[in-house]
Design a protein around this motif. Structure first.
Motif, PDB file in Angstrom:
ATOM      1  N   ALA A   6       0.800  -1.129   0.004  1.00 27.08           N
ATOM      2  CA  ALA A   6       0.063  -0.218  -0.078  1.00 27.08           C
ATOM      3  C   ALA A   6       0.914   1.209   0.061  1.00 27.08           C
ATOM      4  O   ALA A   6       0.502   2.297  -0.789  1.00 27.08           O
ATOM      5  CB  ALA A   6      -0.788   0.037   1.103  1.00 27.08           C
ATOM      6  N   TRP A   7       1.957   1.248   0.867  1.00 24.26           N
ATOM      7  CA  TRP A   7       2.643   2.260   1.030  1.00 24.26           C
ATOM      8  C   TRP A   7       3.656   2.533  -0.581  1.00 24.26           C
ATOM      9  O   TRP A   7       3.865   3.754  -1.010  1.00 24.26           O
ATOM     10  CB  TRP A   7       3.753   2.225   2.000  1.00 24.26           C
ATOM     11  CG  TRP A   7       4.770   3.311   2.339  1.00 24.26           C
ATOM     12  CD1 TRP A   7       4.647   4.552   2.102  1.00 24.26           C
ATOM     13  CD2 TRP A   7       5.885   3.277   2.647  1.00 24.26           C
ATOM     14  NE1 TRP A   7       5.479   5.217   2.465  1.00 24.26           N
ATOM     15  CE2 TRP A   7       6.653   4.468   2.897  1.00 24.26           C
ATOM     16  CE3 TRP A   7       6.816   2.160   2.941  1.00 24.26           C
ATOM     17  CZ2 TRP A   7       7.838   4.720   3.092  1.00 24.26           C
ATOM     18  CZ3 TRP A   7       8.248   2.218   3.642  1.00 24.26           C
ATOM     19  CH2 TRP A   7       8.716   3.619   3.595  1.00 24.26           C
ATOM     20  N   THR A   8       4.355   1.560  -0.662  1.00 27.16           N
ATOM     21  CA  THR A   8       5.537   1.761  -2.026  1.00 27.16           C
ATOM     22  C   THR A   8       4.837   1.498  -3.261  1.00 27.16           C
ATOM     23  O   THR A   8       5.360   2.095  -4.446  1.00 27.16           O
ATOM     24  CB  THR A   8       6.542   0.939  -1.601  1.00 27.16           C
ATOM     25  OG1 THR A   8       6.274  -0.528  -1.807  1.00 27.16           O
ATOM     26  CG2 THR A   8       7.336   1.101  -0.267  1.00 27.16           C
ATOM     27  N   LYS A  28       1.616   1.599  -4.065  1.00 26.41           N
ATOM     28  CA  LYS A  28       0.292   2.311  -4.305  1.00 26.41           C
ATOM     29  C   LYS A  28      -1.089   1.405  -4.688  1.00 26.41           C
ATOM     30  O   LYS A  28      -1.764   1.702  -5.253  1.00 26.41           O
ATOM     31  CB  LYS A  28       0.395   3.323  -5.368  1.00 26.41           C
ATOM     32  CG  LYS A  28       1.631   4.479  -5.007  1.00 26.41           C
ATOM     33  CD  LYS A  28       1.520   5.066  -3.499  1.00 26.41           C
ATOM     34  CE  LYS A  28       2.591   5.889  -3.502  1.00 26.41           C
ATOM     35  NZ  LYS A  28       2.600   6.576  -2.082  1.00 26.41           N
ATOM     36  N   GLU A  29      -0.647   0.221  -4.243  1.00 27.41           N
ATOM     37  CA  GLU A  29      -1.699  -0.639  -4.239  1.00 27.41           C
ATOM     38  C   GLU A  29      -2.719  -0.712  -3.097  1.00 27.41           C
ATOM     39  O   GLU A  29      -2.674  -0.265  -2.053  1.00 27.41           O
ATOM     40  CB  GLU A  29      -1.381  -2.332  -4.247  1.00 27.41           C
ATOM     41  CG  GLU A  29      -0.331  -2.713  -5.533  1.00 27.41           C
ATOM     42  CD  GLU A  29       0.148  -4.148  -5.453  1.00 27.41           C
ATOM     43  OE1 GLU A  29      -0.299  -4.794  -4.423  1.00 27.41           O
ATOM     44  OE2 GLU A  29       0.797  -4.567  -6.415  1.00 27.41           O
ATOM     45  N   ARG A  30      -4.175  -1.000  -3.494  1.00 30.31           N
ATOM     46  CA  ARG A  30      -5.147  -0.811  -2.575  1.00 30.31           C
ATOM     47  C   ARG A  30      -5.622  -2.149  -2.348  1.00 30.31           C
ATOM     48  O   ARG A  30      -6.473  -2.696  -3.037  1.00 30.31           O
ATOM     49  CB  ARG A  30      -6.258  -0.062  -2.952  1.00 30.31           C
ATOM     50  CG  ARG A  30      -5.823   1.426  -3.013  1.00 30.31           C
ATOM     51  CD  ARG A  30      -6.874   2.259  -3.571  1.00 30.31           C
ATOM     52  NE  ARG A  30      -6.760   3.702  -3.548  1.00 30.31           N
ATOM     53  CZ  ARG A  30      -7.765   4.615  -3.725  1.00 30.31           C
ATOM     54  NH1 ARG A  30      -8.965   4.332  -3.825  1.00 30.31           N
ATOM     55  NH2 ARG A  30      -7.250   6.056  -3.689  1.00 30.31           N
TER      56      ARG A  30
END
Length: 285
Positions: free
Chosen positions: A109-111, A113-115
């Motif tokens: 999620a952080w690197t 940008k997957e949700r």
């Protein structure tokens, strides 16, 4: 299903690697074992490319920083897990390792940008509950158990291992497997060469075969995981990390004759169920 299948195979091979390393740790330092491991990997890739020019694809990369970071965290993971399993039983070390799916989801999620879908978090939670069920009896007596240092090594290895997952995903667009084998092995060989030689103890024929086997196992496992992330997202694959519980039970029985308690079997059943349901949820997305 190709991504999850490769993920399961990679986790199983890494479990066998951990069991083999634990056997070796009784008579050899980590530096010597890792030196032979990395030398074996480099030799295998070199022979393959000599016999079949271009095997594994090009070594040049458009992402040198990502490969450098991946090489560093893979070396950290190798050192930490070897030291952890020299101090801990496989099952106790894997207790710490099973926090990896949560770390992978957070890093993705952080690197990346997957949700991660809510179902991925939910089935990770179910898988963790299965781990808790399986290891609860052993945890009850933890106060007088293994050294705290063993758990710290396992935690460090888990963070490094989780970082490898996200870096694999970032590098999924590069074809071939030569890069994912050569660059971490080259760094490991350079770092381990002076340490391994200074801590060298003559291995028996059996130990030498085990050390070389470690190189082959980590090579196959690395390829499986790298390929898995070419076919599926980090959030989809993360819950399959819990399959390591099943593998740890298998290798504990195969090498040390430890028969799993009912709680362990129940926990393993929950873990398998969580993996299956996670796959179904991802397929419906």
């Amino acid at each position: 299903m190709r991504g999850p299948a490769l993920m399961l195979a990679g986790i199983g091979l890494f479990g066998l690697l951990d069991a083999n390393s634990k056997l070796l740790s009784a008579g050899h330092e980590v530096w010597q074992v890792l030196l032979v491991r990395f030398a074996t990997l480099l030799l295998v890739v070199g022979v393959a490319r000599a016999l079949m020019p271009g095997w594994g694809g090009p070594l040049a990369t458009r992402f040198p920083r990502l490969h450098a970071a991946r090489a560093v965290v893979m070396l950290g993971s190798a050192i930490c897990f070897f030291q952890a399993f020299s101090l801990l039983p496989l099952a106790e070390g894997y207790l710490v390792f099973f926090t990896s799916p949560f770390i992978v989801l957070a890093l993705a999620a952080w690197t990346l940008k997957e949700r991660p879908p809510a179902a991925a978090w939910a089935w990770c939670g179910v898988g963790f509950a299965g781990v808790a069920i399986g290891l609860a009896p052993g945890l009850a007596g933890m106060a007088g158990g293994a050294p705290v240092l063993g758990y710290l090594y396992a935690l460090g290895g888990t963070f490094c291992y989780s970082a490898v997952f996200t870096l694999n995903r970032q590098l999924r667009g590069e074809p071939g497997i030569a890069r994912v084998l050569v660059w971490p092995s080259l760094l490991g060989f350079v770092v381990m060469l002076p340490l391994g030689l200074s801590h060298w103890s003559p291995p028996s024929a059996v130990s030498l075969v085990q050390m070389v086997g470690n190189g082959l196992l980590v090579g196959m496992a690395t390829v499986c995981l790298a390929e898995a992330f070419r076919h599926a997202s980090a959030s989809r694959l993360a819950p399959f990390g819990y399959s390591g519980l099943v593998w740890s039970l298998t290798w504990d029985f195969a090498f040390w004759g430890r028969i799993p308690a009912l709680a362990m079997l129940a926990g393993a059943a929950v873990v398998v169920f969580a993996c299956v349901m996670s796959e179904r949820a991802a397929a419906r997305k």
